[in-house]
Motif scaffolding. Structure first.
Motif, mmCIF file in Angstrom:
data_model
loop_
_atom_site.group_PDB
_atom_site.id
_atom_site.type_symbol
_atom_site.label_atom_id
_atom_site.label_comp_id
_atom_site.label_asym_id
_atom_site.label_seq_id
_atom_site.Cartn_x
_atom_site.Cartn_y
_atom_site.Cartn_z
ATOM 1 N N PRO A 102 -0.359 4.879 -3.661
ATOM 2 C CA PRO A 102 -0.362 4.531 -2.246
ATOM 3 C C PRO A 102 0.028 2.967 -2.129
ATOM 4 O O PRO A 102 -0.990 2.351 -2.877
ATOM 5 C CB PRO A 102 -1.583 5.021 -1.532
ATOM 6 C CG PRO A 102 -2.335 6.220 -2.574
ATOM 7 C CD PRO A 102 -1.776 5.737 -3.695
ATOM 8 N N PRO A 103 0.844 2.611 -1.204
ATOM 9 C CA PRO A 103 0.977 1.141 -0.949
ATOM 10 C C PRO A 103 -0.254 0.581 -0.216
ATOM 11 O O PRO A 103 -0.834 1.509 0.419
ATOM 12 C CB PRO A 103 2.094 1.166 0.039
ATOM 13 C CG PRO A 103 2.269 2.616 0.479
ATOM 14 C CD PRO A 103 1.601 3.436 -0.525
ATOM 15 N N PRO A 104 -0.586 -0.780 -0.733
ATOM 16 C CA PRO A 104 -1.687 -1.381 0.030
ATOM 17 C C PRO A 104 -1.049 -1.614 1.550
ATOM 18 O O PRO A 104 -0.196 -1.529 1.953
ATOM 19 C CB PRO A 104 -1.992 -2.665 -0.517
ATOM 20 C CG PRO A 104 -0.390 -2.806 -1.351
ATOM 21 C CD PRO A 104 0.249 -1.445 -1.443
ATOM 22 N N ASP A 105 -2.496 -1.909 2.297
ATOM 23 C CA ASP A 105 -2.360 -2.023 3.749
ATOM 24 C C ASP A 105 -2.563 -3.592 3.720
ATOM 25 O O ASP A 105 -3.624 -3.954 3.737
ATOM 26 C CB ASP A 105 -3.087 -1.236 4.506
ATOM 27 C CG ASP A 105 -3.254 -1.392 6.145
ATOM 28 O OD1 ASP A 105 -2.255 -2.401 6.416
ATOM 29 O OD2 ASP A 105 -3.952 -0.866 6.832
ATOM 30 N N ALA A 106 -1.444 -4.335 4.410
ATOM 31 C CA ALA A 106 -1.652 -5.609 4.591
ATOM 32 C C ALA A 106 -1.854 -6.097 5.936
ATOM 33 O O ALA A 106 -2.375 -7.277 6.256
ATOM 34 C CB ALA A 106 -0.388 -6.474 4.182
ATOM 35 N N GLY A 107 -2.223 -5.287 6.621
ATOM 36 C CA GLY A 107 -2.535 -5.309 8.303
ATOM 37 C C GLY A 107 -1.247 -4.986 9.081
ATOM 38 O O GLY A 107 -0.214 -5.333 8.553
ATOM 39 N N ALA A 108 -1.657 -4.683 10.216
ATOM 40 C CA ALA A 108 -0.509 -4.387 10.955
ATOM 41 C C ALA A 108 0.437 -5.278 11.406
ATOM 42 O O ALA A 108 0.368 -6.310 11.840
ATOM 43 C CB ALA A 108 -1.012 -3.738 12.566
ATOM 44 N N GLY A 109 1.707 -5.058 11.075
ATOM 45 C CA GLY A 109 2.636 -5.930 11.010
ATOM 46 C C GLY A 109 2.872 -7.179 10.226
ATOM 47 O O GLY A 109 3.853 -7.844 10.297
ATOM 48 N N VAL A 110 1.935 -6.925 9.144
ATOM 49 C CA VAL A 110 2.089 -8.176 8.231
ATOM 50 C C VAL A 110 2.944 -7.813 6.875
ATOM 51 O O VAL A 110 2.871 -6.651 6.581
ATOM 52 C CB VAL A 110 0.617 -8.553 7.894
ATOM 53 C CG1 VAL A 110 0.464 -9.721 6.689
ATOM 54 C CG2 VAL A 110 -0.217 -9.115 8.821
ATOM 55 N N ARG A 111 3.745 -8.783 6.399
ATOM 56 C CA ARG A 111 4.585 -8.168 5.369
ATOM 57 C C ARG A 111 3.519 -8.010 4.216
ATOM 58 O O ARG A 111 2.625 -8.838 3.506
ATOM 59 C CB ARG A 111 5.438 -9.644 4.931
ATOM 60 C CG ARG A 111 6.287 -9.256 3.844
ATOM 61 C CD ARG A 111 7.115 -10.488 3.246
ATOM 62 N NE ARG A 111 8.204 -10.219 2.358
ATOM 63 C CZ ARG A 111 7.811 -10.376 1.025
ATOM 64 N NH1 ARG A 111 6.734 -10.588 0.599
ATOM 65 N NH2 ARG A 111 8.960 -10.007 0.268
ATOM 66 N N THR A 112 3.880 -6.821 3.463
ATOM 67 C CA THR A 112 3.270 -6.323 2.292
ATOM 68 C C THR A 112 3.621 -7.426 1.240
ATOM 69 O O THR A 112 4.960 -7.309 1.092
ATOM 70 C CB THR A 112 3.453 -4.944 1.879
ATOM 71 O OG1 THR A 112 3.043 -4.119 3.090
ATOM 72 C CG2 THR A 112 2.792 -4.385 0.625
#
Length: 234
Positions: A102-112
């Motif tokens: 699963p890809p990490p979550d960098a925060g809403a609208g933040v570039r991974t």
């Protein structure tokens, strides 16, 4: 919950277009009430990636993942029309999603962080669906993880196209690599040295050949922006 992947194709893409896709366009998509939204766009940090292959004309410039309760509902119809206004062509596909990593979550609208490489696969005519899926999912998955510097890995099997004249695509792969992978194959493969790079690349290519992922594919280098997760309510 169902997932729809939309390939947004455009011949002339600049940074202003990319900002629009991940800015006002993403906001308009969120206003449709979609349970989940991820925007992958070929913007400045990844545009010159070495790992770029193109058969489509015009090429893929963004890949939008939409999660919805009904792939045939008003939300998806409205999303497709919204994206049509921004592109030369828009191709939507209903998919089933597997996430070996699963890809990490960098925060809403933040570039991974990293290169989000999206590959569009076609099943070779000589392989039936069951064989193709087994070789891709069961045989290849661990090889891909072992031979590359992947830290996010999503496999989408195309169930059916949702837009007229959508090009034939059977699988859509989303993989995350370190930022340095844009210009350095050793970083892409996570190799210690040139010998290790050759070994990893050989094993990867041999595995890809078994299910036809070495030819007739498109790879779209993108930056990934997760705006709303359908799984954690962000």
């Amino acid at each position: 919950m169902e997932k729809v992947v939309v390939i947004v194709r455009a011949a002339n893409v600049d940074e202003q277009w990319c900002r629009g896709i991940r800015g006002p366009v993403a906001s308009a998509l969120l206003e449709l009430g979609l349970p989940g939204l991820a925007v992958n766009v070929r913007d400045e940090p990844v545009r010159d990636s070495l790992m770029t292959l193109t058969t489509l004309d015009p090429p893929g410039a963004a890949v939008i993942s939409l999660w919805t309760q009904q792939y045939y509902g008003e939300q998806i119809r409205a999303a497709i029309e919204l994206l049509r206004a921004e592109a030369d062509a828009v191709d939507a596909y209903l998919v089933t999603e597997s996430t070996p990593m699963p890809p990490p979550d960098a925060g809403a609208g933040v570039r991974t962080p990293g290169l989000a490489n999206v590959a569009l696969l076609r099943r070779p005519a000589e392989l039936d669906q069951a064989t193709w899926l087994h070789r891709w999912h069961v045989d290849h998955t661990q090889v891909a993880i072992d031979t590359q510097a992947t830290f996010g890995y999503t496999q989408n099997v195309v169930v059916r196209p949702l837009t007229p004249e959508a090009p034939a695509i059977d699988g859509i792969v989303e993989e995350l690599f370190p930022d340095g992978a844009v210009s350095d194959l050793q970083v892409f493969y996570g190799a210690r040295d040139e010998a290790d790079l050759q070994d990893r690349a050989t094993r990867m290519i041999e595995s890809c050949i078994r299910f036809g992922a070495h030819e007739n594919i498109d790879t779209v280098p993108t930056s990934r922006y997760l705006f709303r997760s359908p799984f954690i309510g962000t």
